[in-house]
Scaffold this motif. Structure first.
Motif, PDB file in Angstrom:
ATOM      1  N   MET A 195      12.567   9.062  -1.493  1.00 30.93           N
ATOM      2  CA  MET A 195      12.964   9.736  -0.325  1.00 30.93           C
ATOM      3  C   MET A 195      12.087   9.831   0.738  1.00 30.93           C
ATOM      4  O   MET A 195      12.312   9.730   1.799  1.00 30.93           O
ATOM      5  CB  MET A 195      13.217  11.185  -0.832  1.00 30.93           C
ATOM      6  CG  MET A 195      14.033  12.249   0.317  1.00 30.93           C
ATOM      7  SD  MET A 195      14.653  13.649  -0.575  1.00 30.93           S
ATOM      8  CE  MET A 195      12.943  14.410  -0.401  1.00 30.93           C
ATOM      9  N   ALA A 196      10.880   9.892   0.332  1.00 29.97           N
ATOM     10  CA  ALA A 196       9.590   9.835   1.359  1.00 29.97           C
ATOM     11  C   ALA A 196       9.692   8.386   1.934  1.00 29.97           C
ATOM     12  O   ALA A 196       9.309   8.657   3.311  1.00 29.97           O
ATOM     13  CB  ALA A 196       8.452  10.117   0.792  1.00 29.97           C
ATOM     14  N   LEU A 197       9.792   7.543   1.310  1.00 28.06           N
ATOM     15  CA  LEU A 197       9.618   6.016   1.926  1.00 28.06           C
ATOM     16  C   LEU A 197      10.956   6.111   2.790  1.00 28.06           C
ATOM     17  O   LEU A 197      10.776   5.399   3.941  1.00 28.06           O
ATOM     18  CB  LEU A 197       9.709   5.070   0.847  1.00 28.06           C
ATOM     19  CG  LEU A 197       8.466   4.943   0.291  1.00 28.06           C
ATOM     20  CD1 LEU A 197       8.589   4.170  -0.988  1.00 28.06           C
ATOM     21  CD2 LEU A 197       7.420   4.129   0.994  1.00 28.06           C
ATOM     22  N   LEU A 198      12.187   6.205   2.544  1.00 22.96           N
ATOM     23  CA  LEU A 198      13.394   6.394   3.042  1.00 22.96           C
ATOM     24  C   LEU A 198      13.176   7.070   4.484  1.00 22.96           C
ATOM     25  O   LEU A 198      13.629   6.480   5.774  1.00 22.96           O
ATOM     26  CB  LEU A 198      14.432   6.724   2.492  1.00 22.96           C
ATOM     27  CG  LEU A 198      14.904   6.090   1.470  1.00 22.96           C
ATOM     28  CD1 LEU A 198      16.338   6.320   0.634  1.00 22.96           C
ATOM     29  CD2 LEU A 198      15.096   4.223   1.796  1.00 22.96           C
ATOM     30  N   LYS A 199      12.715   8.198   4.438  1.00 22.13           N
ATOM     31  CA  LYS A 199      12.476   9.132   5.415  1.00 22.13           C
ATOM     32  C   LYS A 199      11.374   8.555   6.532  1.00 22.13           C
ATOM     33  O   LYS A 199      11.613   8.550   7.982  1.00 22.13           O
ATOM     34  CB  LYS A 199      11.961  10.508   5.204  1.00 22.13           C
ATOM     35  CG  LYS A 199      13.229  11.282   4.551  1.00 22.13           C
ATOM     36  CD  LYS A 199      14.171  11.582   5.408  1.00 22.13           C
ATOM     37  CE  LYS A 199      15.302  12.568   5.090  1.00 22.13           C
ATOM     38  NZ  LYS A 199      16.332  12.309   5.766  1.00 22.13           N
ATOM     39  N   ARG A 249       0.777  -1.214   0.053  1.00 22.17           N
ATOM     40  CA  ARG A 249      -0.096  -0.095   0.093  1.00 22.17           C
ATOM     41  C   ARG A 249       1.015   1.071  -0.196  1.00 22.17           C
ATOM     42  O   ARG A 249       0.574   2.195  -0.798  1.00 22.17           O
ATOM     43  CB  ARG A 249      -0.995   0.038   1.357  1.00 22.17           C
ATOM     44  CG  ARG A 249      -2.370   0.514   0.977  1.00 22.17           C
ATOM     45  CD  ARG A 249      -3.263   0.439   2.273  1.00 22.17           C
ATOM     46  NE  ARG A 249      -3.828  -0.963   2.190  1.00 22.17           N
ATOM     47  CZ  ARG A 249      -3.929  -1.429   3.411  1.00 22.17           C
ATOM     48  NH1 ARG A 249      -3.601  -1.051   4.557  1.00 22.17           N
ATOM     49  NH2 ARG A 249      -4.546  -2.881   3.309  1.00 22.17           N
ATOM     50  N   ARG A 250       1.905   1.111   0.816  1.00 16.11           N
ATOM     51  CA  ARG A 250       2.704   2.347   0.936  1.00 16.11           C
ATOM     52  C   ARG A 250       3.456   2.677  -0.472  1.00 16.11           C
ATOM     53  O   ARG A 250       3.881   3.931  -0.578  1.00 16.11           O
ATOM     54  CB  ARG A 250       3.715   2.274   2.051  1.00 16.11           C
ATOM     55  CG  ARG A 250       3.082   2.599   3.386  1.00 16.11           C
ATOM     56  CD  ARG A 250       4.092   2.232   4.525  1.00 16.11           C
ATOM     57  NE  ARG A 250       5.632   2.799   4.454  1.00 16.11           N
ATOM     58  CZ  ARG A 250       6.192   2.379   5.409  1.00 16.11           C
ATOM     59  NH1 ARG A 250       6.072   1.176   6.346  1.00 16.11           N
ATOM     60  NH2 ARG A 250       7.766   2.838   5.399  1.00 16.11           N
ATOM     61  N   VAL A 251       3.765   1.795  -1.351  1.00 19.54           N
ATOM     62  CA  VAL A 251       4.341   2.057  -2.615  1.00 19.54           C
ATOM     63  C   VAL A 251       3.359   2.227  -3.739  1.00 19.54           C
ATOM     64  O   VAL A 251       3.647   2.135  -4.710  1.00 19.54           O
ATOM     65  CB  VAL A 251       5.499   0.921  -2.816  1.00 19.54           C
ATOM     66  CG1 VAL A 251       6.648   1.068  -1.944  1.00 19.54           C
ATOM     67  CG2 VAL A 251       4.952  -0.210  -3.036  1.00 19.54           C
ATOM     68  N   SER A 298       6.184  -2.260 -14.966  1.00 19.24           N
ATOM     69  CA  SER A 298       7.022  -1.338 -15.469  1.00 19.24           C
ATOM     70  C   SER A 298       8.200  -1.089 -14.733  1.00 19.24           C
ATOM     71  O   SER A 298       8.143  -1.699 -13.661  1.00 19.24           O
ATOM     72  CB  SER A 298       6.197   0.084 -15.755  1.00 19.24           C
ATOM     73  OG  SER A 298       6.240   0.514 -14.544  1.00 19.24           O
ATOM     74  N   GLY A 299       9.180  -0.526 -15.233  1.00 17.83           N
ATOM     75  CA  GLY A 299      10.415  -0.292 -14.572  1.00 17.83           C
ATOM     76  C   GLY A 299      10.203   0.306 -13.331  1.00 17.83           C
ATOM     77  O   GLY A 299      10.833  -0.086 -12.398  1.00 17.83           O
ATOM     78  N   GLY A 300       9.490   1.538 -13.290  1.00 20.69           N
ATOM     79  CA  GLY A 300       9.225   2.126 -12.013  1.00 20.69           C
ATOM     80  C   GLY A 300       8.718   1.238 -11.144  1.00 20.69           C
ATOM     81  O   GLY A 300       8.840   1.434  -9.734  1.00 20.69           O
ATOM     82  N   GLU A 301       7.484   0.573 -11.472  1.00 24.15           N
ATOM     83  CA  GLU A 301       6.800  -0.378 -10.617  1.00 24.15           C
ATOM     84  C   GLU A 301       7.890  -1.461 -10.062  1.00 24.15           C
ATOM     85  O   GLU A 301       7.869  -1.682  -8.791  1.00 24.15           O
ATOM     86  CB  GLU A 301       5.534  -1.207 -11.206  1.00 24.15           C
ATOM     87  CG  GLU A 301       4.429  -0.017 -11.708  1.00 24.15           C
ATOM     88  CD  GLU A 301       3.494  -0.847 -12.756  1.00 24.15           C
ATOM     89  OE1 GLU A 301       2.332   0.022 -12.774  1.00 24.15           O
ATOM     90  OE2 GLU A 301       3.666  -1.563 -13.280  1.00 24.15           O
ATOM     91  N   LEU A 311      12.071  -1.952  -3.552  1.00 31.82           N
ATOM     92  CA  LEU A 311      12.128  -0.836  -2.354  1.00 31.82           C
ATOM     93  C   LEU A 311      11.279  -1.342  -1.290  1.00 31.82           C
ATOM     94  O   LEU A 311      11.681  -1.566  -0.326  1.00 31.82           O
ATOM     95  CB  LEU A 311      11.660   0.674  -2.882  1.00 31.82           C
ATOM     96  CG  LEU A 311      11.900   1.719  -1.930  1.00 31.82           C
ATOM     97  CD1 LEU A 311      13.607   1.918  -1.657  1.00 31.82           C
ATOM     98  CD2 LEU A 311      11.625   3.060  -2.476  1.00 31.82           C
ATOM     99  N   ALA A 312      10.262  -1.944  -1.519  1.00 30.07           N
ATOM    100  CA  ALA A 312       9.115  -2.345  -0.464  1.00 30.07           C
ATOM    101  C   ALA A 312       9.724  -3.749   0.082  1.00 30.07           C
ATOM    102  O   ALA A 312       9.845  -3.969   1.328  1.00 30.07           O
ATOM    103  CB  ALA A 312       7.857  -2.797  -1.205  1.00 30.07           C
TER     104      ALA A 312
END
Ligand code: ADP
Ligand code: MG
Length: 357
Positions: free
Chosen positions: A183-187, A125-127, A141-144, A150-151
């Motif tokens: 950046m938002a997820l890392l923070k 959900r977060r991503v 896609s590449g971005g997904e 990352l998740a």
């Protein structure tokens, strides 16, 4: 008050692959919630530093500690899975035979219990990929794919997150979006993050601090604005902006150049070099610098003008706003912003040429 203890610490880390020296003594502390960008040209040792932090490679010398515990030095070596480190690679390295949810759950307890399932759902959900949980990586896609990677890295709540060129397979527009989301997820995660990139824009946009590397060493480290405004040498300056280099003569802390006089603190008297950002020039009615225009090239928001000025044999290229009407064969009156002029010892360029791989 004490500064918070570093979560990830490198102390004088050296590494050689057989006879190829990749790290020449790197020291770096990363605190919880901090994003440090390791920036530098290809081959300077960025990935090697990540690999030794993750335990994928054992450094030749020096110490690495995570959350106050030594994970690698001359005696100790903690294996990668016991370091509490999340990894995101350039090619994302997703498991092709596992669906999105199983990829994200991979680092969690197995067999996946209720908690692991809940964490996976929450991470997806977060991503923004909750609806894709049962798709396979090749359907994304590449971005997904980057978001799944990352998740997966964040799901076990690692204290340290290491990302190696996570945006380099994405095209420009998507890259900007992914930068902000990452950046938002890392923070949000509060992890100490090290992000490797060769792209100064990525580093500027994402990092709290940038460590600029060259040839196995950190050349300069600081907040993006610090490095941009106070580069220690021409290599650092050129990494962030296009510059022209002019001859200069320093006397009493001031440099005389073909485009004017500028402060030259810390420079010995005598021959020096003035490095000027192409964007330091502007057209001014009372500008002190007459310049004859040789050629003009449209670049979108800016235009590149090739100019000639008195006292300089070579043609200079400068960048001016596109709205200015500039015609070849005419003469401009220019002003130079001193904040865009950096005076370095003449020898700095020699040193830099030598240091290049
Ligand atoms: P970067 O990530 O900054 O591009 P690397 O850390 O991958 O740089 O590489 C640093 C240096 O070490 C380069 O000169 C590279 O060719 C060399 N190198 C990297 N991996 C290996 C390896 N497995 N074997 C031998 N040399 C390597
Ligand atoms: Mg690399």
């Amino acid at each position: 008050m004490h500064a918070p203890a570093p979560v990830l610490a490198f102390e004088n880390v050296r590494h050689a692959y057989r006879d190829k020296i990749a790290l020449r003594g790197v020291s770096l502390d990363v605190r919880a919630g901090e994003i440090v960008a390791l920036l530098g040209p290809s081959g300077c040792g960025k990935s090697t530093l990540l690999r030794v932090a993750a335990g994928l490679e054992r450094q030749s010398a020096g110490r690495i500690s995570i959350a106050g515990r030594t994970v690698a030095d001359a005696r100790a070596f903690v294996t990668p899975e016991k370091r509490g480190v999340g990894l995101v690679f350039q090619d994302y390295a997703l498991f092709p035979h596992l669906d999105v949810a199983a990829n994200v759950a991979f680092g969690l307890a197995r067999p996946a219990g209720e908690t692991a399932r809940a964490t996976t759902t929450q991470m997806l959900r977060r991503v923004g990929l909750a609806a894709r949980a049962h798709d396979y990586p090749h359907m994304l896609s590449g971005g997904e794919q980057q978001r799944v990677a990352l998740a997966r890295a964040l799901a076990p709540q690692p204290a340290v997150l290491l990302l190696d060129e996570p945006f380099s397979n994405l095209d420009q527009g998507l890259r900007r979006d992914m930068r902000n989301q990452t950046m938002a997820l890392l923070k949000e995660s509060g992890a100490a993050a090290v992000l490797v990139t060769h792209d100064p824009d990525d580093a500027m946009a994402v990092a709290d601090r940038i460590a600029l590397m060259r040839d196995g060493l950190i050349v300069q480290m600081g907040a993006p604005a610090d490095i941009y405004d106070r580069p220690v040498d021409p290599f650092v300056l050129r990494f962030f902006s296009e510059v022209e280099t002019l001859p200069a003569t320093v006397a009493h802390g001031e440099a005389t150049t073909p485009i004017g006089r500028f402060p030259a603190r810390g420079c010995a008297d005598g021959a020096a070099q003035a490095c000027v950002r192409k964007t330091a020039f502007s057209i001014a009615r009372d500008g002190a610098l007459p310049a004859s225009v040789r050629a003009v090239r449209f670049l979108g928001e800016r235009q590149a003008a090739r100019i000639e000025i008195a006292g300089l044999k070579s043609v200079l290229e400068i960048a001016l706003p596109a709205r200015e009407t500039i015609r070849p064969g005419t003469t401009l009156s220019l002003a130079v912003d001193p904040a865009g002029v950096f005076v370095f010892p003449a020898a700095a360029s020699l040193h830099e040429e030598r240091a290049r791989p």
